[in-house]
Write an enzyme that holds these catalytic residues in place. Structure first.
Site: not given
Ligand code: IDC
Length: 487
Positions: A313, A405
């Site tokens: 991302e 994702e």
């Molecule tokens: C989130 C995880 C969470 C973690 C956070 C930080 O769900 O447990 O603490 O990352 O790393 C994304 C990202 C993905 C995120 C997810 C939800 O690719 O890493 O995971 N998210 O926030 N993009 C949009 C949402």
């Protein structure tokens, strides 16, 4: 018994593909006392490279049932170190190592086996430990008497890194797995096409960060994904920061390689996700990306189940910067694996630019200069709705899109499942034949996780009893027939 040949095969694959040295040892001494209430057999297989190694260990209990165990062994020299273990709690003092059972694998019935492993480092030489104890008792049992490997010698003759057909899981007959049916994928127009040049949609799940949830990815959970969920795809999410790749490049590369091979054994496609997030500029990780993708593409070049996602991302950077990054990383992959599909992240957290006030026109007018590539789109159904859906539908007429994702909840990864928005999204993706991976196949304590907290401490992943609302929703969507074209 299944673990031994698989572990050995993995070691041999590594030896063939990256020039590492593979070794295996089975401690195979006669069982001394048939009346003994204790007894054990240990198989310890190593895949090593300069300075590092992965050890896969199978422990078999030959005595009375145990509830809680500690494996003990000593490295032959003090330069050998455990750096990152799984399926056990490791401690090291000098050359002495202990690995204690976790809650979920502590009970071992008579003749039951369990698999554990770790990544390690070595300095001058890396000979194998030769003696093991279980709960303090020396292991004297023969694990695999028909094919013992002498201590320290290379294991059996090398095999090619892949057989022509991916070996399926026992529950999926040859020819019926997603990879067996579809083979090597390629981008055709705005679609992903199978070996018959027909558009297909792949539906599957993303791991959570493998630095945190390694215990969720094992034979039982991956069997459930392939056979119970009937998924097509496993996305392997390797964070680069947040205690991820940058802290142990070799160890994480190895962990990814193992999961790609586990996916291949079950006929699943593997999406290798270089999970950049913060910082949002992919250029910050350019050198790491080149190193990582050179390694994994060399390792898996002969496979037909691998898709590369080169940046998760990007955010806070221009499309021109992302494109520049892509045009430097893609050639590294193509040098080893010329026919693999590569997916490029898009501006604004892979929103095609929308989350930063843009849209897909900037990409359509300035495409990445490479063939056989797709562009990533991500959404979280409770946060991203009609305006995002409209943009995806518009972009999909001009660009090959893959939803690498998405979540059924808010962009935080938490909150309630938005069933109506999730349904609207997935109906649209089905209609446009856009592939997807859902965040996450894990038991994280957050709404997006498919499994209830604590599930990965047990051995049960199939069925609905272990699922969250999101997990249930996704399993129902993914389980339906694929109807892949076969001619
Ligand atoms: C989130 C995880 C969470 C973690 C956070 C930080 O769900 O447990 O603490 O990352 O790393 C994304 C990202 C993905 C995120 C997810 C939800 O690719 O890493 O995971 N998210 O926030 N993009 C949009 C949402």
């Amino acid at each position: 018994m299944r673990l031994l040949p698989r572990a050995s095969r993995r070691a041999l694959i590594a030896a063939g593909a990256v020039g590492a040295l593979a070794m295996g040892v089975t401690v195979a001494l006669p069982v001394v006392n048939a009346m003994a209430a204790s007894g054990c057999a240990v198989t310890y297989t190593v895949n090593q490279w300069q300075g590092g190694f992965t050890a896969n260990i199978t422990i078999k209990n030959l005595g009375d049932p145990v509830n809680g165990w500690t494996l003990g062994f000593a490295f032959p020299n003090s330069g050998q170190q455990v750096t990152q273990g799984w399926s056990a709690t490791y401690a090291q003092s000098g050359a002495n190592v202990t690995a204690a059972s976790m809650g979920y694998n502590g009970s071992l019935a008579t003749n039951a086996s369990t698999g554990i492993g770790f990544n390690g480092s070595w300095t001058t030489a890396n000979p194998l430990p030769t003696s093991f104890t279980l709960n303090g008792v020396v292991c004297t049992g023969a694990t695999n008497p028909s094919s013992p490997a002498p201590s320290g010698s290379p294991s059996a003759s090398p095999r090619p890194s892949t057989s022509p057909s991916a070996s399926p899981s026992p529950s999926q007959p040859v020819g019926q797995t997603p990879v067996a049916i579809n083979g090597q994928l390629r981008v055709c127009g705005v679609n992903l096409c199978n070996r018959f040049n027909r558009p297909i949609q792949l539906r599957g799940m993303s791991t959570h960060g493998i630095q945190w949830f390694a215990n969720c990815y094992n034979d039982a959970s991956l069997d459930a994904l392939a056979s119970d969920w009937r998924a097509d795809l496993l996305r392997v999410s390797m964070y680069v920061q947040e205690q991820g790749y940058e802290t142990n490049p070799t160890g994480f590369t190895n962990q990814v390689n193992n999961l790609v091979e586990e996916a291949a054994e079950r006929g699943l496609y593997a999406l290798i996700d270089f999970h950049t997030l913060t910082p949002g500029d992919p250029m910050y990780n350019l050198d790491r990306a080149k190193t990582f993708f050179a390694a994994v593409s060399a390792r898996h070049a002969a496979k037909n189940n691998v898709i590369y996602e080169i940046t998760n991302e990007p955010n806070g950077v221009s499309w021109a910067t992302i494109k520049n990054y892509a045009e430097q990383v893609i050639p590294v992959i193509r040098a080893n694996d010329p026919d693999a599909v590569v997916i490029v992240g898009t501006r604004g957290w892979s929103s095609l630019g929308v989350s930063e006030g843009g849209n897909s026109t900037e990409i359509i007018n300035n495409k990445v200069n490479a063939t056989n590539i797709m562009y990533a789109f991500h959404f979280y159904a409770a946060s991203h709705k009609d305006n995002y859906r409209a943009e995806v539908e518009r972009a999909a007429a001009a660009l090959p899109i893959f939803v690498t994702e998405f979540g059924t909840v808010t962009y935080t990864g938490g909150g309630a499942v938005d069933t109506s928005s999730s349904t609207a999204w997935l109906d649209m993706l089905d209609r446009l034949k856009i592939g997807y991976a859902n965040w996450t196949y894990s038991d994280a304590d957050e709404g997006s996780a498919a499994f209830k907290p604590g599930t990965c401490n047990g051995g049960q992943y199939a069925g609905t009893a272990v699922l969250t609302e999101s997990g249930n929703f996704m399993r129902n969507r993914i389980r339906t027939a694929d109807n892949f074209p076969t001619s």
